[in-house]
Motif scaffolding. Structure first.
Motif, short mmCIF file in Angstrom:
data_model
loop_
_atom_site.label_atom_id
_atom_site.label_comp_id
_atom_site.label_asym_id
_atom_site.label_seq_id
_atom_site.Cartn_x
_atom_site.Cartn_y
_atom_site.Cartn_z
N THR A 207 0.82 -1.21 0.00
CA THR A 207 0.00 0.00 0.00
C THR A 207 0.86 1.26 0.00
O THR A 207 0.56 2.23 -0.71
CB THR A 207 -0.94 0.01 1.22
OG1 THR A 207 -1.76 -1.17 1.18
CG2 THR A 207 -1.82 1.23 1.21
N GLU A 208 1.93 1.23 0.77
CA GLU A 208 2.83 2.39 0.82
C GLU A 208 3.51 2.60 -0.52
O GLU A 208 3.69 3.73 -0.98
CB GLU A 208 3.87 2.19 1.92
CG GLU A 208 4.91 3.30 2.02
CD GLU A 208 4.33 4.64 2.44
OE1 GLU A 208 5.05 5.65 2.33
OE2 GLU A 208 3.17 4.68 2.90
N THR A 209 3.89 1.51 -1.19
CA THR A 209 4.50 1.62 -2.51
C THR A 209 3.54 2.28 -3.49
O THR A 209 3.93 3.16 -4.26
CB THR A 209 4.90 0.22 -3.03
OG1 THR A 209 5.83 -0.37 -2.14
CG2 THR A 209 5.52 0.33 -4.42
N ALA A 210 2.27 1.84 -3.47
CA ALA A 210 1.27 2.43 -4.37
C ALA A 210 1.08 3.91 -4.07
O ALA A 210 0.95 4.73 -4.98
CB ALA A 210 -0.05 1.68 -4.24
N SER A 211 1.08 4.27 -2.78
CA SER A 211 0.89 5.66 -2.40
C SER A 211 2.03 6.53 -2.90
O SER A 211 1.82 7.63 -3.44
CB SER A 211 0.78 5.75 -0.88
OG SER A 211 0.68 7.10 -0.46
N ARG A 212 3.25 6.05 -2.78
CA ARG A 212 4.41 6.81 -3.24
C ARG A 212 4.40 6.94 -4.77
O ARG A 212 4.76 7.98 -5.32
CB ARG A 212 5.70 6.15 -2.76
CG ARG A 212 5.92 6.26 -1.25
CD ARG A 212 7.21 5.57 -0.84
NE ARG A 212 7.41 5.63 0.60
CZ ARG A 212 8.00 6.62 1.26
NH1 ARG A 212 8.43 7.67 0.57
NH2 ARG A 212 8.14 6.59 2.56
N MET A 213 3.98 5.87 -5.43
CA MET A 213 3.91 5.92 -6.89
C MET A 213 2.85 6.90 -7.35
O MET A 213 3.03 7.63 -8.33
CB MET A 213 3.65 4.53 -7.44
CG MET A 213 3.66 4.47 -8.95
SD MET A 213 3.47 2.80 -9.56
CE MET A 213 2.95 3.15 -11.25
N GLN A 214 1.70 6.91 -6.65
CA GLN A 214 0.65 7.89 -6.98
C GLN A 214 1.18 9.30 -6.87
O GLN A 214 0.90 10.15 -7.73
CB GLN A 214 -0.54 7.70 -6.03
CG GLN A 214 -1.36 6.46 -6.33
CD GLN A 214 -2.29 6.06 -5.21
OE1 GLN A 214 -2.84 4.99 -5.23
NE2 GLN A 214 -2.46 6.93 -4.22
N HIS A 215 1.93 9.58 -5.84
CA HIS A 215 2.51 10.91 -5.65
C HIS A 215 3.46 11.22 -6.79
O HIS A 215 3.45 12.33 -7.34
CB HIS A 215 3.23 10.99 -4.32
CG HIS A 215 3.90 12.31 -4.07
ND1 HIS A 215 3.20 13.41 -3.61
CD2 HIS A 215 5.17 12.72 -4.26
CE1 HIS A 215 4.03 14.44 -3.51
NE2 HIS A 215 5.23 14.05 -3.90
#
Length: 236
Positions: A207-215
């Motif tokens: 989930t954190e990886t996806a969040s950073r990628m979204q940013h």
């Protein structure tokens, strides 16, 4: 003639990666003489190559052009440092998928499989409902949720999709969406794991990886590559 050339290219798929002239003519319905002429033109341009056994395969030039497709050129390029860091942390097979109509297309794999199964291939295409990444993409289409599928509603609620891997009994794929501001999934990041507890273990990391990628996708022009790599230190 353009439609016939495209039909020839469309005759190739994962199960038919090398085809003879007669096979191409049969699969496309194009007369052998016409197919032979078109194959020569496609070979000259680099879209196809001919092996020593006189069978044709997709050529490097076509792969180069295909790599410029928007999902691969933008999302994949932004995702790579995050996928690499995710693999370093989990040591599980990592994959990235984008939606193409009713299918999920896996545009990147990292990490050879350790469980006696085949290594994942870039370009693998599966119906959206047949993989965790596909379900994550399907569940986050943006706008009001109109589908009556309780499974998709649960995926939206949890932000996570889990599904047995159809190509490897005993393995599970777990995936989370990478979404735009409107909630539409632009991609899905997934892992392939064996132990049931690994789903819970890597949930927050994924989930954190996806969040950073979204940013990063929202600030691609302003984020230098080295900052993207530094920002991908998942769980740091």
């Amino acid at each position: 003639m353009t439609s016939r050339a495209l039909a020839i290219l469309g005759a190739f798929d994962r199960g038919h990666q090398a085809l003879s002239l007669s096979q191409i003519a049969r699969r496309t319905g194009i007369p052998p003489a016409t197919a032979h002429r078109l194959l020569g033109e496609l070979q000259s341009w680099g879209a196809l190559r001919r092996d020593d056994d006189s069978r044709y395969r997709i050529g490097l030039r076509l792969w180069e052009v295909g790599s410029l497709a928007s999902p691969l050129a933008s999302v994949r390029d932004v995702a790579m440092p995050y996928l690499q860091r995710l693999y370093e942390v989990t040591r599980e097979e990592v994959h990235l998928a984008v939606r193409d109509g009713a299918d999920a297309v896996f545009v990147e794999y990292l990490g050879a499989r350790r469980h006696g199964t085949a290594v994942g291939h870039r370009g693998l295409r599966r119906p959206l409902g047949e993989s965790a990444a596909g379900l994550a993409l399907l569940a986050h289409q943006g706008g009001p949720a109109l589908d009556p599928d309780d499974r998709l509603a649960e995926i939206r609620r949890r932000g996570l999709a889990v599904l047995p891997d159809p190509s490897a009994p005993g393995l599970r794929t777990v995936a989370v969406p990478v979404v735009r501001e409107d909630g539409t999934a632009v991609a899905a990041i997934g892992l392939c794991v064996r132990a049931p507890e690994a789903v819970q273990r890597w949930w927050d990391v994924l989930t954190e990886t996806a969040s950073r990628m979204q940013h990063a996708l929202g600030h691609t022009e302003r984020m230098p590559y080295d900052r993207a790599v530094e920002g991908s230190r998942v769980g740091a």
